[in-house]
Design a protein around this motif. Sequence first.
Motif, PDB file in Angstrom:
ATOM      1  N   ASN A 178       0.707  -1.153  -0.088  1.00  0.00           N
ATOM      2  CA  ASN A 178       0.071  -0.193  -0.031  1.00  0.00           C
ATOM      3  C   ASN A 178       0.733   1.323  -0.001  1.00  0.00           C
ATOM      4  O   ASN A 178       0.804   2.322  -0.621  1.00  0.00           O
ATOM      5  N   ASP A 179       1.834   1.184   0.789  1.00  0.00           N
ATOM      6  CA  ASP A 179       3.023   2.344   0.948  1.00  0.00           C
ATOM      7  C   ASP A 179       3.615   2.609  -0.433  1.00  0.00           C
ATOM      8  O   ASP A 179       3.773   3.610  -0.874  1.00  0.00           O
ATOM      9  N   CYS A 180       3.946   1.300  -1.044  1.00  0.00           N
ATOM     10  CA  CYS A 180       4.611   1.591  -2.573  1.00  0.00           C
ATOM     11  C   CYS A 180       3.797   2.149  -3.561  1.00  0.00           C
ATOM     12  O   CYS A 180       3.833   3.127  -4.410  1.00  0.00           O
ATOM     13  N   GLU A 181       2.316   1.712  -3.415  1.00  0.00           N
ATOM     14  CA  GLU A 181       1.436   2.189  -4.229  1.00  0.00           C
ATOM     15  C   GLU A 181       1.145   3.887  -4.212  1.00  0.00           C
ATOM     16  O   GLU A 181       1.219   4.594  -5.133  1.00  0.00           O
ATOM     17  N   PHE A 182       1.196   4.070  -2.955  1.00  0.00           N
ATOM     18  CA  PHE A 182       1.138   5.678  -2.603  1.00  0.00           C
ATOM     19  C   PHE A 182       2.055   6.313  -3.049  1.00  0.00           C
ATOM     20  O   PHE A 182       1.930   7.385  -3.866  1.00  0.00           O
ATOM     21  N   LEU A 183       3.329   5.675  -3.159  1.00  0.00           N
ATOM     22  CA  LEU A 183       4.529   6.484  -3.394  1.00  0.00           C
ATOM     23  C   LEU A 183       4.516   6.772  -4.910  1.00  0.00           C
ATOM     24  O   LEU A 183       5.090   7.918  -5.507  1.00  0.00           O
ATOM     25  N   LEU A 184       4.287   5.690  -5.708  1.00  0.00           N
ATOM     26  CA  LEU A 184       4.057   5.750  -7.033  1.00  0.00           C
ATOM     27  C   LEU A 184       3.214   6.674  -7.639  1.00  0.00           C
ATOM     28  O   LEU A 184       3.578   7.331  -8.722  1.00  0.00           O
ATOM     29  N   LYS A 185       1.893   6.625  -6.917  1.00  0.00           N
ATOM     30  CA  LYS A 185       0.925   7.830  -7.162  1.00  0.00           C
ATOM     31  C   LYS A 185       1.575   9.011  -7.093  1.00  0.00           C
ATOM     32  O   LYS A 185       1.221   9.928  -8.101  1.00  0.00           O
ATOM     33  N   LYS A 186       2.454   9.444  -6.110  1.00  0.00           N
ATOM     34  CA  LYS A 186       2.882  10.607  -5.649  1.00  0.00           C
ATOM     35  C   LYS A 186       3.781  11.312  -6.809  1.00  0.00           C
ATOM     36  O   LYS A 186       3.921  12.327  -7.087  1.00  0.00           O
ATOM     37  N   ILE A 187       4.505  10.346  -7.375  1.00  0.00           N
ATOM     38  CA  ILE A 187       5.587  10.456  -8.252  1.00  0.00           C
ATOM     39  C   ILE A 187       5.377  10.569  -9.647  1.00  0.00           C
ATOM     40  O   ILE A 187       6.217  10.830 -10.639  1.00  0.00           O
ATOM     41  N   ARG A 188       4.133   9.804  -9.902  1.00  0.00           N
ATOM     42  CA  ARG A 188       3.462   9.842 -11.510  1.00  0.00           C
ATOM     43  C   ARG A 188       3.621  11.051 -12.094  1.00  0.00           C
ATOM     44  O   ARG A 188       2.972  11.619 -11.592  1.00  0.00           O
ATOM     45  N   GLU A 211      15.008  12.877  -6.040  1.00  0.00           N
ATOM     46  CA  GLU A 211      14.101  14.216  -5.946  1.00  0.00           C
ATOM     47  C   GLU A 211      13.393  14.685  -7.288  1.00  0.00           C
ATOM     48  O   GLU A 211      13.787  14.484  -8.384  1.00  0.00           O
ATOM     49  N   PHE A 212      12.198  14.728  -7.002  1.00  0.00           N
ATOM     50  CA  PHE A 212      11.059  15.012  -8.262  1.00  0.00           C
ATOM     51  C   PHE A 212      10.483  16.418  -8.205  1.00  0.00           C
ATOM     52  O   PHE A 212      10.372  16.797  -7.270  1.00  0.00           O
ATOM     53  N   CYS A 213      10.230  16.741  -9.184  1.00  0.00           N
ATOM     54  CA  CYS A 213       9.399  17.999  -9.549  1.00  0.00           C
ATOM     55  C   CYS A 213       8.430  18.031 -10.584  1.00  0.00           C
ATOM     56  O   CYS A 213       8.451  17.366 -11.385  1.00  0.00           O
ATOM     57  N   GLY A 214       7.442  18.855 -10.242  1.00  0.00           N
ATOM     58  CA  GLY A 214       6.233  18.719 -11.144  1.00  0.00           C
ATOM     59  C   GLY A 214       5.060  18.761 -10.495  1.00  0.00           C
ATOM     60  O   GLY A 214       4.875  18.416  -9.305  1.00  0.00           O
TER      61      GLY A 214
END
Length: 214
Positions: A178-188, A211-214
């Motif tokens: 569940n945490d991994c899915e949450f992370l993927l949604k955040k950086i998608r 680090e991600f931006c956008g």
Amino acid sequence: NTVNEEQPKVVEQRNIIRSKLECQRLAKANMSDWKTFITLTFEDTTKFDVTSVGDCNKRLRYFIDKVKRVYPEFKYICVPEFQKRGAVHYHLLTNIAIDNDKLIYKQSDNPRYSHIKYWIDGFTSVEKLKNEPKKVIGYIAKYMTKDIDQKLFNRHRYFYSRNLITPSESYIDLDNPNDCEFLLKKIRGKEKIYSNQYINSFDGHDVEFQEFCG
């Protein structure tokens, strides 16, 4: 005894690293606001001790109060530094536009250089920023990674206005689906702007920083 003597140094080093990262995150969260980089320097002829952090911080607060009376929307991050002569001076990221004639003025004899009003204790310089993330964060990193000065022990290593956006932290367990899915949604859909791998010098664990931006 040696361990006891070294422990405060290790704790202080950790505090410095934590302060630096917190300050950088704060600067990034408000990236669209930064318009100028301002330096405030004290003259030796002032009537107080320019090497005293307490005295200098009082003068900084006086300056900030003056600016806010003219520009209530004033936003800033301020990093103190010590000059070779021992005097405190300050570096600020601000949302004051370079063409704000109520606060910024140019030297009549050299119009290339800008200064800010209401700093009555010495000299100032103002540099226009172009909201380049690497350059903006570079300012923070430059002045927060110099040699440790014990004058700042147990004191604020940076100041900021309360009207800034403060970043929030989330901790996830990468072994939890569940945490991994949450992370993927955040950086998608976001752009990875920085990536690094290193070993934590305090506990020896491997660290991957992205680090991600956008």
